[in-house]
Design an enzyme around this catalytic site. Structure first.
Site, PDB file in Angstrom:
ATOM      1  N   GLU A  41      -2.060  -8.259  13.522  1.00 40.49           N
ATOM      2  CA  GLU A  41      -1.728  -6.833  13.501  1.00 40.49           C
ATOM      3  C   GLU A  41      -2.839  -6.067  12.786  1.00 40.49           C
ATOM      4  O   GLU A  41      -3.254  -6.445  11.689  1.00 40.49           O
ATOM      5  CB  GLU A  41      -0.407  -6.600  12.751  1.00 40.49           C
ATOM      6  CG  GLU A  41      -0.017  -5.124  12.741  1.00 40.49           C
ATOM      7  CD  GLU A  41       1.205  -4.840  11.872  1.00 40.49           C
ATOM      8  OE1 GLU A  41       2.258  -4.525  12.440  1.00 40.49           O
ATOM      9  OE2 GLU A  41       1.099  -4.943  10.633  1.00 40.49           O
ATOM     10  N   VAL A  97     -14.860  -9.824   8.475  1.00 41.89           N
ATOM     11  CA  VAL A  97     -16.327  -9.860   8.593  1.00 41.89           C
ATOM     12  C   VAL A  97     -16.774  -8.943   9.734  1.00 41.89           C
ATOM     13  O   VAL A  97     -17.703  -8.150   9.590  1.00 41.89           O
ATOM     14  CB  VAL A  97     -16.829 -11.308   8.838  1.00 41.89           C
ATOM     15  CG1 VAL A  97     -18.278 -11.324   9.285  1.00 41.89           C
ATOM     16  CG2 VAL A  97     -16.666 -12.155   7.573  1.00 41.89           C
ATOM     17  N   LYS A 123       0.085 -13.279   5.820  1.00 42.28           N
ATOM     18  CA  LYS A 123       1.449 -13.024   5.352  1.00 42.28           C
ATOM     19  C   LYS A 123       1.940 -14.231   4.554  1.00 42.28           C
ATOM     20  O   LYS A 123       1.690 -15.367   4.948  1.00 42.28           O
ATOM     21  CB  LYS A 123       2.358 -12.797   6.575  1.00 42.28           C
ATOM     22  CG  LYS A 123       3.565 -11.918   6.305  1.00 42.28           C
ATOM     23  CD  LYS A 123       4.275 -11.597   7.616  1.00 42.28           C
ATOM     24  CE  LYS A 123       5.491 -10.722   7.415  1.00 42.28           C
ATOM     25  NZ  LYS A 123       5.194  -9.338   7.062  1.00 42.28           N
ATOM     26  N   SER A 153      10.923   7.215   7.513  1.00 41.47           N
ATOM     27  CA  SER A 153      10.616   7.119   6.079  1.00 41.47           C
ATOM     28  C   SER A 153       9.497   8.079   5.658  1.00 41.47           C
ATOM     29  O   SER A 153       9.327   8.373   4.490  1.00 41.47           O
ATOM     30  CB  SER A 153      10.167   5.685   5.761  1.00 41.47           C
ATOM     31  OG  SER A 153       9.034   5.347   6.548  1.00 41.47           O
TER      32      SER A 153
HETATM   33  P1  0O2 Z   1       4.703  -6.193   5.030  1.00 39.14           P
HETATM   34  O1  0O2 Z   1       5.236  -6.664   3.724  1.00 39.14           O
HETATM   35  O2  0O2 Z   1       3.745  -5.054   4.883  1.00 39.14           O
HETATM   36  O3  0O2 Z   1       4.118  -7.283   5.847  1.00 39.14           O
HETATM   37  P2  0O2 Z   1      10.021  -3.155  14.623  1.00 39.14           P
HETATM   38  O4  0O2 Z   1      10.392  -4.483  15.197  1.00 39.14           O
HETATM   39  O5  0O2 Z   1       8.979  -2.424  15.399  1.00 39.14           O
HETATM   40  O6  0O2 Z   1      11.163  -2.276  14.259  1.00 39.14           O
HETATM   41  P3  0O2 Z   1       8.195  -4.262  12.728  1.00 39.14           P
HETATM   42  O7  0O2 Z   1       7.989  -5.504  13.500  1.00 39.14           O
HETATM   43  O8  0O2 Z   1       8.340  -4.439  11.250  1.00 39.14           O
HETATM   44  O9  0O2 Z   1       9.455  -3.448  13.183  1.00 39.14           O
HETATM   45  O10 0O2 Z   1       6.997  -3.342  13.108  1.00 39.14           O
HETATM   46  P4  0O2 Z   1       6.501  -2.005  12.438  1.00 39.14           P
HETATM   47  O11 0O2 Z   1       7.593  -1.025  12.262  1.00 39.14           O
HETATM   48  O12 0O2 Z   1       5.357  -1.606  13.294  1.00 39.14           O
HETATM   49  O13 0O2 Z   1       6.019  -2.435  10.973  1.00 39.14           O
HETATM   50  C1  0O2 Z   1       5.059  -3.387  10.768  1.00 39.14           C
HETATM   51  C2  0O2 Z   1       4.436  -3.184   9.409  1.00 39.14           C
HETATM   52  O14 0O2 Z   1       4.108  -1.794   9.221  1.00 39.14           O
HETATM   53  C3  0O2 Z   1       5.335  -3.480   8.239  1.00 39.14           C
HETATM   54  O15 0O2 Z   1       5.305  -4.847   7.988  1.00 39.14           O
HETATM   55  C4  0O2 Z   1       4.685  -2.667   7.125  1.00 39.14           C
HETATM   56  O16 0O2 Z   1       3.492  -3.282   6.665  1.00 39.14           O
HETATM   57  C5  0O2 Z   1       4.298  -1.411   7.872  1.00 39.14           C
HETATM   58  N1  0O2 Z   1       5.398  -0.436   7.821  1.00 39.14           N
HETATM   59  C6  0O2 Z   1       6.231  -0.107   8.811  1.00 39.14           C
HETATM   60  N2  0O2 Z   1       7.100   0.826   8.407  1.00 39.14           N
HETATM   61  C7  0O2 Z   1       6.806   1.112   7.126  1.00 39.14           C
HETATM   62  C8  0O2 Z   1       7.336   2.026   6.156  1.00 39.14           C
HETATM   63  O17 0O2 Z   1       8.285   2.768   6.397  1.00 39.14           O
HETATM   64  N3  0O2 Z   1       6.743   2.019   4.921  1.00 39.14           N
HETATM   65  C9  0O2 Z   1       5.697   1.220   4.611  1.00 39.14           C
HETATM   66  N4  0O2 Z   1       5.188   1.288   3.377  1.00 39.14           N
HETATM   67  N5  0O2 Z   1       5.178   0.343   5.497  1.00 39.14           N
HETATM   68  C10 0O2 Z   1       5.723   0.292   6.748  1.00 39.14           C
HETATM   69  P5  0O2 Z   1       6.462  -5.585   7.189  1.00 39.14           P
HETATM   70  O18 0O2 Z   1       6.562  -6.987   7.655  1.00 39.14           O
HETATM   71  O19 0O2 Z   1       7.715  -4.777   7.263  1.00 39.14           O
HETATM   72  O20 0O2 Z   1       5.988  -5.562   5.720  1.00 39.14           O
END
Ligand code: 0O2
Length: 267
Positions: A140, A22, A48, A115
């Protein structure tokens, strides 16, 4: 953490997601109401899923009691911008807000992940009011362009499909697609002013036409039909010619006429 408490634990996070969506949507409305360009194009939020929380906790070896502290994205907000430059404007907007406190920031826009993933992440502390009092939760905020979002959404689905075993040829394709997305964002950034001007012109024209239509409708109540039809014809001629200056003049003329006859108050 007891399984039966999950719903209760997640509830404040759901509330935070609703509130934050909002608030950021209100930001968009404020810019648009002032006739200004909004650095935020769209806002989405999600809680989540329990399954995703468990998966992440397992991956990071987080005990269930520490999930709330260590899993920072139980509440997730995604802010989509049109241009890369807007991402940093949004980051500053968030930094200056007093209703959220920044815990950490990760700039994957500049420091692209292996990636090919690009996005700006901010973890915030945010207070929600519950029946038991104030609760500070973490959320986040991911800020990215439309193009970055397109790539991330597709790559996320493929990650889900292949888990850790994504074939090399798909990884390569995704990597070159990420490069293409970066070039696209750069190219669009280079003609940002032209794009924003065009979007503004479009909005101005749409608002002006809506005003003219309202006024013509109201004038039917105070003028005779022939007079209104004459105005209507004049409008259609100018509209078809695409002459914005004449359209603005006509809009003002009809506005004055409507005010003169007090037509708006007769609704
Ligand atoms: P979901 O399903 O989206 O919730 P770290 O401890 O820093 O290594 P962390 O805690 O996963 O890792 O933090 P990071 O790397 O900041 O990533 C947080 C979220 O960013 C991820 O949540 C994804 O949503 C997104 N993200 C990070 N890296 C990638 C990537 O390579 N590709 C895509 N498509 N999204 C990414 P989740 O929980 O992994 O997934």
């Amino acid at each position: 953490m007891e399984i039966q408490l999950w719903r209760k634990i997640l509830d404040p996070y759901a509330l935070a997601v609703d509130e934050l969506v909002v608030k950021f949507n209100h930001c968009i409305s404020e810019y648009r109401m002032m006739g200004e360009y909004s650095p935020i194009e769209q806002v989405n939020g999600r809680l989540k899923t329990i399954s995703s929380i468990l998966e992440k906790a397992q991956k990071k070896q987080v005990p269930l009691e520490e999930v709330e502290e260590k899993i920072e994205d139980i509440a997730g907000i995604r802010i989509i911008c049109q241009f890369v430059e807007d991402i940093y404007t949004v980051v500053n907007i968030i930094r200056n807000r007093t209703d959220m406190r920044i815990k950490s920031e990760k700039d994957y826009v500049t420091n692209v992940k292996e990636s090919g993933y690009r996005s700006y992440h901010i973890i915030i502390y945010y207070n929600v009011e519950t029946s038991k009092g104030t609760k500070e939760i973490q959320a986040e905020i991911q800020i990215r362009t439309l193009a970055m979002n397109f790539w991330a959404t597709i790559e996320h689905s493929l990650q889900y499909k292949y888990k850790k075993n994504m074939p090399d040829h798909i990884k390569e394709r995704l990597s070159s697609a990420a490069e293409a997305i970066k070039t696209l964002d750069q190219e669009m950034g280079n003609i940002r002013t032209e794009i924003v001007d065009a979007q503004n012109d479009f909005k101005i024209k749409a608002n002006m036409v809506a005003d003219i239509f309202n006024n013509i409708q109201n004038l039917y109540r105070v003028l005779n039909r022939t007079e209104v039809l004459k105005i209507q014809e004049e409008f259609l001629d100018i509209y078809q010619s695409g002459d914005m200056i004449k359209l603005r003049e006509l809009s003002k003329k009809i506005d004055h006429l409507s005010e003169h006859y007090n037509a708006q108050s007769l609704i």
